[in-house]
Design an enzyme around this catalytic site. Sequence first.
Site, PDB file in Angstrom:
ATOM      1  N   CYS B  79       0.456  -1.229  -0.201  1.00  0.00           N
ATOM      2  CA  CYS B  79       0.134  -0.045  -0.378  1.00  0.00           C
ATOM      3  C   CYS B  79       0.902   1.493  -0.176  1.00  0.00           C
ATOM      4  O   CYS B  79       1.886   1.655  -0.908  1.00  0.00           O
ATOM      5  CB  CYS B  79      -0.938  -0.202   1.392  1.00  0.00           C
ATOM      6  SG  CYS B  79      -2.284   0.866   0.948  1.00  0.00           S
ATOM      7  N   HIS B 200      -4.010  -5.070   0.256  1.00  0.00           N
ATOM      8  CA  HIS B 200      -3.695  -5.469   1.317  1.00  0.00           C
ATOM      9  C   HIS B 200      -3.380  -7.303   1.344  1.00  0.00           C
ATOM     10  O   HIS B 200      -4.790  -8.231   1.483  1.00  0.00           O
ATOM     11  CB  HIS B 200      -4.453  -5.107   2.007  1.00  0.00           C
ATOM     12  CG  HIS B 200      -4.338  -3.496   3.023  1.00  0.00           C
ATOM     13  ND1 HIS B 200      -3.149  -3.316   3.627  1.00  0.00           N
ATOM     14  CD2 HIS B 200      -4.686  -2.331   2.131  1.00  0.00           C
ATOM     15  CE1 HIS B 200      -3.193  -1.977   3.955  1.00  0.00           C
ATOM     16  NE2 HIS B 200      -3.930  -1.542   2.870  1.00  0.00           N
ATOM     17  N   GLU B 202      -2.214  -9.601   3.414  1.00  0.00           N
ATOM     18  CA  GLU B 202      -2.330  -9.483   4.209  1.00  0.00           C
ATOM     19  C   GLU B 202      -4.046  -9.376   5.326  1.00  0.00           C
ATOM     20  O   GLU B 202      -4.141  -9.865   5.935  1.00  0.00           O
ATOM     21  CB  GLU B 202      -1.078  -8.665   5.697  1.00  0.00           C
ATOM     22  CG  GLU B 202      -2.203  -7.504   6.350  1.00  0.00           C
ATOM     23  CD  GLU B 202      -1.388  -6.412   5.167  1.00  0.00           C
ATOM     24  OE1 GLU B 202      -1.187  -6.519   3.852  1.00  0.00           O
ATOM     25  OE2 GLU B 202      -2.070  -5.277   5.933  1.00  0.00           O
TER      26      GLU B 202
END
Lengths: 267, 218
Positions: B79, B200, B202
């Site tokens: 990001c 993202h 994650e």
Amino acid sequence: MLTKRIIPCLDIKDNRVVKGVKFLGLKDAGDPVEAAKAYDRQGADELVFLDITASFENRKTLIELVEAIAENIYMPFTVGGGIRDIGDIRDLLNAGADKVSINTQAVKLPELIGLSAEKFGSQCIVVAIDAKSHMVNDKGSAISHKPQATSKHWQVYINGGRTPVDLDAIEWAKTAAALGAGEILLTSMDFDGTKDGYDLELTKAVSDNVSIPVIASGGAGRPEHFYDVLAEAGADAALAASLFHYQELTVKQVKEYLSKKGVRVRL
Amino acid sequence: MIAIIDYGMGNIHSVKKALESLGAKTQIAQKASDIASSDKVVLPGVGAFDDAMLELEKKGLIGALLTHIKNKKYFLGICLGMQILFEESQEAKKAKGLGVLKGSVKKFSGAGGLKVPHMGWNQLKIRGLSPTTEGNLINKGTVPVLCPLFKDVPDESYVYFCHSYYPAPENKSVIAATTEYGINFASVVWQGNVFGVQFHPEKSQDTGIRILKNFVTL
């Protein structure tokens, strides 16, 4: 192409999921961590965690619980309830929240929206609006349920829907967006808990008037309701709590229905 | 050892947890020596471009990051951590980026009623997998080499985005995947040992974990 999001919501009171008693196949029905894990497995697009008593009782959301949930899921996670200042927001983000949802304090102190957006980025600042309809005559005074009422308005409530304030929901949504909010979480107090469907009129009115995503909340009872609010009323995401908690529908079932009806979702 | 840079720009625990679930050894890096002692670096980050550069500078990490990259050690920017690889951003009032990749970071215009931020799950068109399409940034005058992050990741997989700005690389050959949001933008960039993802991983469930696994096993 960007998909529409289906978002289960955990309403938390005293560290337990309220309404979560029938959660099938879970060791502890009301355990928010177990519930969060189950939604992650179902392919929920996001999770919202609201400490529903925090604002009213003036106590802060429990950081430890946020940490425990964040530790166990791999999807975006929004936390709200009792946020008062930049420090509260930082604590929640550090505990593992991706976004924070601000309601009462955003109304009381609108500059908090701009300050926090500048500090942490608009994308993690959600402004939650609880709205209730009332009829207004052409002089602008409320005359609910009277036949001469001329137009429908929605009034903003704070403190978990306990306190009405002198704000029009659409105007407030526009202001919040202009101040730097990255998203609006819009709950209809008229439709919440009814299972008769989302407030399409309210959702459309807000969605048409802001250029940030709108999450519709309150009233989901059947898969068609998700279709109506996402495809007809222009919501970017639809949130539901008890419907998913009681396993009347799973996130997957809702998404499969939407996909069949031609709504873009992530399956 | 993977160093996860902690410079006060948002939540780093999700990245740490995800990497550790894949068996990676991680350390939270707050000083230059932490970077020097690691063979891979992950730079997460949400927030504003200026703040990010300021914090990296205050902590004295910029030199160490540039040395790490120069030494051909693996780097993953996520990001905002990807955006600061570029030279400049429309978001920045004063700060310049690291300039590892040529180009700038631009804001979504919101044209055609598109909502900004671009928030939610969107698809990756992966170079080397996606068929060439008119107007697409990928597979256009570039060799369609698959980026190693996409091993066992199907084309058009969904990942989670949450951003108002997007990278516009000068050199199109660094674009490893694009995503369509009004325009086709570079959602993944790759240049040698340097990787950047706008989404993202994650937070992107199985697909995201797979991409992180591919980084861990590089």
